[in-house]
Design a protein around this motif. Structure first.
Motif, mmCIF file in Angstrom:
data_model
loop_
_atom_site.group_PDB
_atom_site.id
_atom_site.type_symbol
_atom_site.label_atom_id
_atom_site.label_comp_id
_atom_site.label_asym_id
_atom_site.label_seq_id
_atom_site.Cartn_x
_atom_site.Cartn_y
_atom_site.Cartn_z
ATOM 1 N N LEU A 1 12.010 6.494 -17.957
ATOM 2 C CA LEU A 1 11.154 5.335 -18.330
ATOM 3 C C LEU A 1 10.642 4.888 -16.971
ATOM 4 O O LEU A 1 11.529 5.191 -15.941
ATOM 5 N N ILE A 2 9.272 4.559 -16.849
ATOM 6 C CA ILE A 2 9.110 3.612 -15.847
ATOM 7 C C ILE A 2 9.138 2.089 -16.101
ATOM 8 O O ILE A 2 9.558 1.278 -15.216
ATOM 9 N N SER A 3 8.438 1.864 -17.141
ATOM 10 C CA SER A 3 8.396 0.269 -17.262
ATOM 11 C C SER A 3 8.247 0.145 -18.730
ATOM 12 O O SER A 3 7.790 1.036 -19.667
ATOM 13 N N ILE A 4 8.707 -0.968 -19.450
ATOM 14 C CA ILE A 4 8.273 -1.475 -20.910
ATOM 15 C C ILE A 4 7.894 -2.668 -20.950
ATOM 16 O O ILE A 4 8.105 -3.795 -20.050
ATOM 17 N N GLY A 5 7.014 -3.072 -21.767
ATOM 18 C CA GLY A 5 6.545 -4.297 -22.035
ATOM 19 C C GLY A 5 6.290 -4.581 -23.675
ATOM 20 O O GLY A 5 6.352 -3.495 -24.359
ATOM 21 N N MET A 6 6.978 -5.731 -23.924
ATOM 22 C CA MET A 6 7.331 -5.998 -25.314
ATOM 23 C C MET A 6 6.464 -7.276 -25.603
ATOM 24 O O MET A 6 6.767 -8.209 -24.837
ATOM 25 N N VAL A 7 5.721 -7.498 -26.833
ATOM 26 C CA VAL A 7 5.321 -9.012 -27.289
ATOM 27 C C VAL A 7 5.667 -9.158 -28.672
ATOM 28 O O VAL A 7 5.307 -8.154 -29.492
ATOM 29 N N ARG A 8 6.469 -10.247 -29.134
ATOM 30 C CA ARG A 8 6.555 -10.686 -30.421
ATOM 31 C C ARG A 8 5.322 -11.197 -30.839
ATOM 32 O O ARG A 8 4.967 -12.139 -30.296
ATOM 33 N N GLU A 9 5.049 -10.838 -32.023
ATOM 34 C CA GLU A 9 3.819 -11.369 -32.909
ATOM 35 C C GLU A 9 3.747 -13.121 -32.762
ATOM 36 O O GLU A 9 2.928 -13.672 -32.721
ATOM 37 N N THR A 10 4.877 -13.223 -33.714
ATOM 38 C CA THR A 10 4.739 -14.690 -34.224
ATOM 39 C C THR A 10 4.996 -15.913 -33.214
ATOM 40 O O THR A 10 4.300 -16.888 -33.282
ATOM 41 N N ASP A 11 5.671 -15.583 -32.314
ATOM 42 C CA ASP A 11 6.282 -16.773 -31.053
ATOM 43 C C ASP A 11 5.441 -16.302 -29.696
ATOM 44 O O ASP A 11 5.611 -17.366 -28.848
ATOM 45 N N GLY A 12 5.015 -15.090 -29.871
ATOM 46 C CA GLY A 12 4.345 -14.774 -28.414
ATOM 47 C C GLY A 12 5.298 -14.316 -27.334
ATOM 48 O O GLY A 12 4.996 -14.290 -26.032
ATOM 49 N N ALA A 13 6.495 -14.388 -27.555
ATOM 50 C CA ALA A 13 7.714 -14.276 -26.662
ATOM 51 C C ALA A 13 7.508 -12.697 -25.951
ATOM 52 O O ALA A 13 7.050 -11.879 -26.764
ATOM 53 N N GLU A 14 7.758 -12.620 -24.712
ATOM 54 C CA GLU A 14 7.347 -11.437 -23.887
ATOM 55 C C GLU A 14 8.530 -10.714 -23.230
ATOM 56 O O GLU A 14 9.358 -11.675 -22.674
ATOM 57 N N LEU A 15 8.587 -9.629 -22.987
ATOM 58 C CA LEU A 15 9.567 -9.033 -22.146
ATOM 59 C C LEU A 15 8.968 -7.741 -21.259
ATOM 60 O O LEU A 15 8.070 -7.026 -21.786
ATOM 61 N N TYR A 16 8.994 -7.990 -19.947
ATOM 62 C CA TYR A 16 8.394 -6.960 -19.147
ATOM 63 C C TYR A 16 9.493 -6.538 -18.046
ATOM 64 O O TYR A 16 10.103 -7.597 -17.608
ATOM 65 N N LEU A 17 9.975 -5.069 -18.063
ATOM 66 C CA LEU A 17 10.926 -4.702 -17.207
ATOM 67 C C LEU A 17 10.340 -3.331 -16.520
ATOM 68 O O LEU A 17 9.721 -2.577 -17.285
ATOM 69 N N VAL A 18 10.950 -3.059 -15.378
ATOM 70 C CA VAL A 18 10.415 -2.136 -14.557
ATOM 71 C C VAL A 18 11.837 -1.580 -14.212
ATOM 72 O O VAL A 18 12.542 -2.041 -13.698
ATOM 73 N N ASN A 19 11.937 0.007 -14.513
ATOM 74 C CA ASN A 19 13.275 0.673 -14.200
ATOM 75 C C ASN A 19 13.699 0.900 -12.743
ATOM 76 O O ASN A 19 12.751 1.774 -12.113
ATOM 77 N N ALA A 20 14.543 0.168 -12.191
ATOM 78 C CA ALA A 20 14.724 0.326 -10.760
ATOM 79 C C ALA A 20 15.345 1.809 -10.635
ATOM 80 O O ALA A 20 15.340 2.389 -9.288
ATOM 81 N N ASP A 21 15.592 2.418 -11.578
ATOM 82 C CA ASP A 21 16.487 3.917 -11.372
ATOM 83 C C ASP A 21 15.385 4.840 -11.696
ATOM 84 O O ASP A 21 15.561 6.105 -12.053
ATOM 85 N N MET A 22 13.897 4.576 -11.619
ATOM 86 C CA MET A 22 12.844 5.731 -12.203
ATOM 87 C C MET A 22 12.961 6.806 -11.025
ATOM 88 O O MET A 22 13.259 6.474 -9.896
ATOM 89 N N PRO A 23 12.406 7.811 -11.370
ATOM 90 C CA PRO A 23 12.463 9.113 -10.365
ATOM 91 C C PRO A 23 11.369 9.270 -9.572
ATOM 92 O O PRO A 23 10.427 9.534 -9.813
ATOM 93 N N GLU A 24 11.491 8.173 -8.505
ATOM 94 C CA GLU A 24 10.121 7.950 -7.592
ATOM 95 C C GLU A 24 9.683 9.239 -6.966
ATOM 96 O O GLU A 24 8.574 9.338 -7.006
ATOM 97 N N ARG A 25 10.587 10.309 -6.743
ATOM 98 C CA ARG A 25 9.883 11.551 -6.162
ATOM 99 C C ARG A 25 9.213 12.231 -7.141
ATOM 100 O O ARG A 25 8.171 12.578 -6.704
ATOM 101 N N LYS A 26 9.435 12.383 -8.141
ATOM 102 C CA LYS A 26 8.642 12.947 -9.468
ATOM 103 C C LYS A 26 7.269 12.140 -9.625
ATOM 104 O O LYS A 26 6.295 12.865 -9.737
ATOM 105 N N ILE A 27 7.501 10.828 -9.556
ATOM 106 C CA ILE A 27 6.320 10.148 -9.757
ATOM 107 C C ILE A 27 5.290 10.309 -8.595
ATOM 108 O O ILE A 27 4.137 10.521 -8.769
ATOM 109 N N ARG A 28 5.588 10.249 -7.203
ATOM 110 C CA ARG A 28 4.832 10.677 -6.357
ATOM 111 C C ARG A 28 4.103 11.704 -6.001
ATOM 112 O O ARG A 28 2.919 11.900 -5.767
ATOM 113 N N ARG A 29 4.715 12.989 -6.846
ATOM 114 C CA ARG A 29 4.228 14.177 -7.096
ATOM 115 C C ARG A 29 3.073 14.283 -8.288
ATOM 116 O O ARG A 29 2.665 15.416 -8.561
ATOM 117 N N HIS A 30 3.163 13.109 -8.883
ATOM 118 C CA HIS A 30 2.238 13.236 -10.189
ATOM 119 C C HIS A 30 0.929 12.390 -9.997
ATOM 120 O O HIS A 30 1.010 11.358 -10.061
#
Length: 185
Positions: free
Chosen positions: A18-47
């Motif tokens: 996981l790098i990040s996740i976003g969620m939206v609930r349809e009926t009430d519009g509630a949202e969630l956005y989170l970014v993984n502090a533990d993401m593999p940054e070295r792998k990402i930099r090489r991509h």
């Protein structure tokens, strides 16, 4: 109740992280956005694709602090959305379990579901109340004749912007399906 979501991730054919996740609930519009502090940054930099398409959508500092952000940082580590994976799992669990009769929906959602499930370990470790599958908006579009879908204006590959657009896509398909002849006009 439908929850539209998107995950940004890195995968190598054997693992998916996981790098990040976003969620939206349809009926009430509630949202969630989170970014993984533990993401593999070295792998990402090489991509190169992730660096060009996903990293620019991660939280960046604002104001004068932006000029002082270490160049080695891919994102603003002080942003409230940036959380360790264990906290992400807890917040995702609460968001889904706090939704009556939750249905998960994503665009080409197979990998998204794997990333979501792995927040909790193995598939059989999914907490009670979290669906064991994700409904696929692309599959629904194919069922309805593969109509021209609404374009996403901005934020492509930002998990929350993509989740919001998944809601737009689904509502478009709902309208199409409700037409007596099932055709888009």
């Amino acid at each position: 109740m439908r929850i539209f979501y998107d995950c940004e991730f890195i995968e190598d054919g054997r693992t998916i992280e996981l790098i990040s996740i976003g969620m939206v609930r349809e009926t009430d519009g509630a949202e969630l956005y989170l970014v993984n502090a533990d993401m593999p940054e070295r792998k990402i930099r090489r991509h190169p694709w992730l660096m060009a398409n996903v990293v620019p959508g991660l939280p960046k500092p604002s104001g004068d602090w932006n000029n002082h952000m270490p160049t080695s940082w891919l994102y603003d580590r002080h942003n409230r959305a940036v959380q360790p994976k264990i906290r992400i799992a807890s917040q995702v669990r609460r968001f889904i379990q706090g939704t009556p009769d939750p249905q998960l929906w994503a665009w080409y959602g197979a990998y998204d579901h794997v990333v979501l499930a792995q927040l909790f370990g193995r598939m059989i470790d999914l907490p009670t109340g979290i669906p064991m599958w994700t409904n696929d908006i692309q599959q629904e579009a194919q069922r309805l004749g593969n109509p021209q879908m609404p374009e996403q204006g901005a934020g492509v590959h930002n998990a929350l912007a993509d989740a919001r657009h998944n809601l737009v896509r689904a509502q478009f398909l709902d309208q199409l399906a409700a037409q007596p002849d099932g055709s888009s006009r």
